[in-house]
Each structure stands twice: as structure tokens, then as C-alpha cells.
Write a protein that holds these residues in place. Structure first.
Motif, mmCIF file in Angstrom:
data_model
loop_
_atom_site.group_PDB
_atom_site.id
_atom_site.type_symbol
_atom_site.label_atom_id
_atom_site.label_comp_id
_atom_site.label_asym_id
_atom_site.label_seq_id
_atom_site.Cartn_x
_atom_site.Cartn_y
_atom_site.Cartn_z
ATOM 1 N N LYS A 106 1.020 -1.260 -0.088
ATOM 2 C CA LYS A 106 -0.125 -0.123 0.460
ATOM 3 C C LYS A 106 0.565 1.495 0.279
ATOM 4 N N ASP A 107 1.798 1.274 0.601
ATOM 5 C CA ASP A 107 2.600 2.266 0.894
ATOM 6 C C ASP A 107 4.689 1.891 0.334
ATOM 7 N N THR A 108 5.265 2.604 0.586
ATOM 8 C CA THR A 108 6.786 2.002 0.457
ATOM 9 C C THR A 108 6.902 2.113 1.259
ATOM 10 N N ASN A 109 6.491 1.473 2.724
ATOM 11 C CA ASN A 109 6.525 0.648 4.144
ATOM 12 C C ASN A 109 5.895 -0.434 4.812
ATOM 13 N N THR A 110 4.904 0.085 3.716
ATOM 14 C CA THR A 110 4.342 -2.011 3.676
ATOM 15 C C THR A 110 5.429 -2.783 3.839
ATOM 16 N N SER A 111 5.111 -3.998 4.538
ATOM 17 C CA SER A 111 6.257 -5.246 4.576
ATOM 18 C C SER A 111 5.734 -6.020 4.198
ATOM 19 N N HIS A 112 7.265 -6.668 3.492
ATOM 20 C CA HIS A 112 6.316 -8.809 3.352
ATOM 21 C C HIS A 112 7.603 -9.281 3.973
ATOM 22 N N SER A 113 6.738 -10.645 3.687
ATOM 23 C CA SER A 113 7.790 -11.693 5.115
ATOM 24 C C SER A 113 8.366 -12.445 4.062
ATOM 25 N N VAL A 114 9.725 -12.163 4.266
ATOM 26 C CA VAL A 114 10.313 -13.559 3.295
ATOM 27 C C VAL A 114 10.811 -14.659 4.047
ATOM 28 N N ALA A 115 10.923 -15.841 3.833
ATOM 29 C CA ALA A 115 12.173 -16.884 4.803
ATOM 30 C C ALA A 115 12.602 -16.942 3.662
ATOM 31 N N LEU A 116 13.997 -17.537 3.683
ATOM 32 C CA LEU A 116 14.885 -18.073 3.287
ATOM 33 C C LEU A 116 15.780 -19.288 3.693
ATOM 34 N N HIS A 117 15.551 -21.009 3.261
ATOM 35 C CA HIS A 117 16.731 -21.483 4.333
ATOM 36 C C HIS A 117 18.513 -20.992 4.001
ATOM 37 N N ASP A 118 19.200 -21.917 4.442
ATOM 38 C CA ASP A 118 20.181 -21.830 4.296
ATOM 39 C C ASP A 118 21.092 -21.499 3.098
ATOM 40 N N MET A 119 21.851 -20.579 2.385
ATOM 41 C CA MET A 119 22.600 -20.615 0.831
ATOM 42 C C MET A 119 21.514 -20.674 0.290
ATOM 43 N N ASN A 120 20.166 -19.712 0.710
ATOM 44 C CA ASN A 120 19.238 -19.913 -0.246
ATOM 45 C C ASN A 120 19.413 -18.316 -0.329
#
Length: 249
Positions: A106-120
Motif C-alpha cells: 500500500k505504500d513504501t513502508n508496507t512490509s512483506h515477510s520473506v523466509a529463506l533456508h540457508d544458502m538460498n
């Protein structure tokens, strides 16, 4: 190739190198406990690469989590847009596919969660949303299956019931995000491609085939429009027109 076109040219950001985001600048990406992010600019949109560089946590560890925002892109290109952005992973994932990774911010500060396994790692395009007055809101995302798929988009001009997208090169499948004012089932959508011939004039291609894909349950008012582009090393202008479907009486 996810890096190059068939003629060997690469999808590059602007001339300067990518820079760590503000929340990554003083992080140790090897021994720290957070994701590491690097951002850069294209002509219209931005790109953020997210890394999990941990290699010594051992097997079976949960993925490391972090957040991504449009504000992660420094000096975002000035554009006549409505202040919203679409976060898009052009390569998607092997299980979910690219449609699952278009998220409205919705704006520049709206966040989206990211989940990454090791070395990805993952790379996201951050594309501004434009108002198309008689249609709704639209964002030109970029090419599927390219790490920096948004780099081909050089300019977006929104008109009353159409949008013109200038492309540096044409090849593969291009994605657009649309949130129509009314049901997308009431819209007729057509597209033509004006191909640059290297001369002062341009030729218009035949009508391009368009596909629509409705997004996930919490984004039912949004669709992804895709069209397959012919190979054109000198680029062109994609013109997408919207008209209201006439009911049969």
C-alpha cells in the motif's frame, strides 16, 4: 537463460552497482542472524535481492525470516503513480509458481515477510502502480523467468482506457498486474506490439494473445495478465487496451 536474452545481452540495472539496504548496511551476512538485502534501480521499477548466507547452522534448521519493503529501493525512480507498489518474484518457486508471488504494497513502508533456508536467495521486482482512469490500477511487472525481469520496462504511460509500455527488448512472457474497478470478467482486453525497426517508423504486430490468472484468496480483486512477446532485439511499445464487455440482450 535467466540472465540473458538470446543475443547474449544481459538484463542489467542502471550503471551503478547494487547497494545494501539501510537495515543491512551494518549487518554481518555470514555470522549475523538476519537476511541480507541488496537493492538497485531499473528505469521504472526497482529490484531487491534477498540472501540467506548462513552455512554452518547444521541440517534441519528452520528458515531465516526477514521483511522487504518498497523503501528498500534507494532513490526510487520518479513516476506518475499512485504511491502503491507490487512486489513480484519473476522466477516464482518450483511448487507455487510466479503467480503466487505478486503482492500489493500500500505504500513504501508496507512490509512483506520473506523466509529463506540457508544458502538460498530470491530476487524481487518492486513495480509502481499506475491509475488507468476508466479501468483501475495497473502495474507493469516484467518478464517471467528472468532474474531482473523488470529491466526491460523503460516507460509506462497510462491513458483513459489504455496503457503504453516501452520495452528495451522483446522476448518471452511479460506480466502485468491489474486491480480493475469492477469485475475483470466485464473487461475485454486486447494488446498490440509496435516493433522498433531501427528506422523512424514502427510496425504494429498482429493482436497478441493474453492470458489472465486470478490471484490467491486474499487478493481476489487482482489478476495477472500475461502475453507472449516475439523476439525483437530493438524493443517496441506494448499497447494494452481495455473496453467494457457488452451484455447480450
Amino acid at each position: 537463460s535467466q540472465l540473458t536474452f538470446r543475443d547474449g545481452t544481459t538484463l542489467r540495472c542502471k550503471a551503478r552497482p547494487g547497494r545494501p539496504t539501510e537495515d543491512s548496511f551494518f549487518q554481518d551476512p555470514i555470522r549475523g542472524e538476519s537476511l541480507y538485502k541488496v537493492a538497485n534501480l531499473n528505469a521504472v521499477n526497482g529490484v531487491v535481492a534477498v540472501f540467506n548466507l548462513q552455512s554452518d547452522r547444521g541440517w534441519g534448521q528452520p528458515p531465516m525470516r526477514g521483511e522487504i519493503r518498497a523503501a528498500d529501493v534507494h532513490e526510487f525512480p520518479r513516476a506518475t503513480h499512485n504511491g502503491e507498489y507490487v512486489l513480484w518474484d519473476p522466477c516464482g518457486s518450483l511448487t507455487e509458481g510466479p503467480y503466487a508471488h505478486a503482492k500489493l504494497l500500500k505504500d513504501t513502508n508496507t512490509s512483506h515477510s520473506v523466509a529463506l533456508h540457508d544458502m538460498n536467495a530470491r530476487i524481487y521486482v518492486v513495480a509502481p502502480v499506475f491509475n488507468v482512469p476508466s479501468v483501475g490500477r495497473l502495474s507493469a511487472l516484467g518478464l517471467f523467468d528472468k532474474f531482473n525481469g523488470g529491466a526491460v520496462i523503460q516507460r509506462v504511460d497510462a491513458e483513459k482506457s489504455a496503457v503504453k509500455i516501452m520495452l528495451s527488448k522483446c522476448e518471452g512472457k511479460l506480466a502485468l498486474w491489474l486491480a480493475p474497478l469492477s469485475s475483470f470478467e466485464k473487461l475485454l482486453i486486447s494488446a498490440t506490439l509496435q516493433i522498433n525497426t531501427g528506422q523512424s517508423t514502427a510496425e504494429s504486430s498482429d493482436l497478441l494473445k493474453l492470458d489472465l490468472c486470478e490471484l490467491e484468496t486474499d487478493q481476489r480483486d487482482q489478476v495477472i495478465i500475461t502475453t507472449s512477446l516475439p523476439w525483437c532485439p530493438s524493443g517496441g511499445i506494448l499497447v494494452v487496451r481495455f473496453t467494457e464487455r457488452v451484455r447480450n440482450t
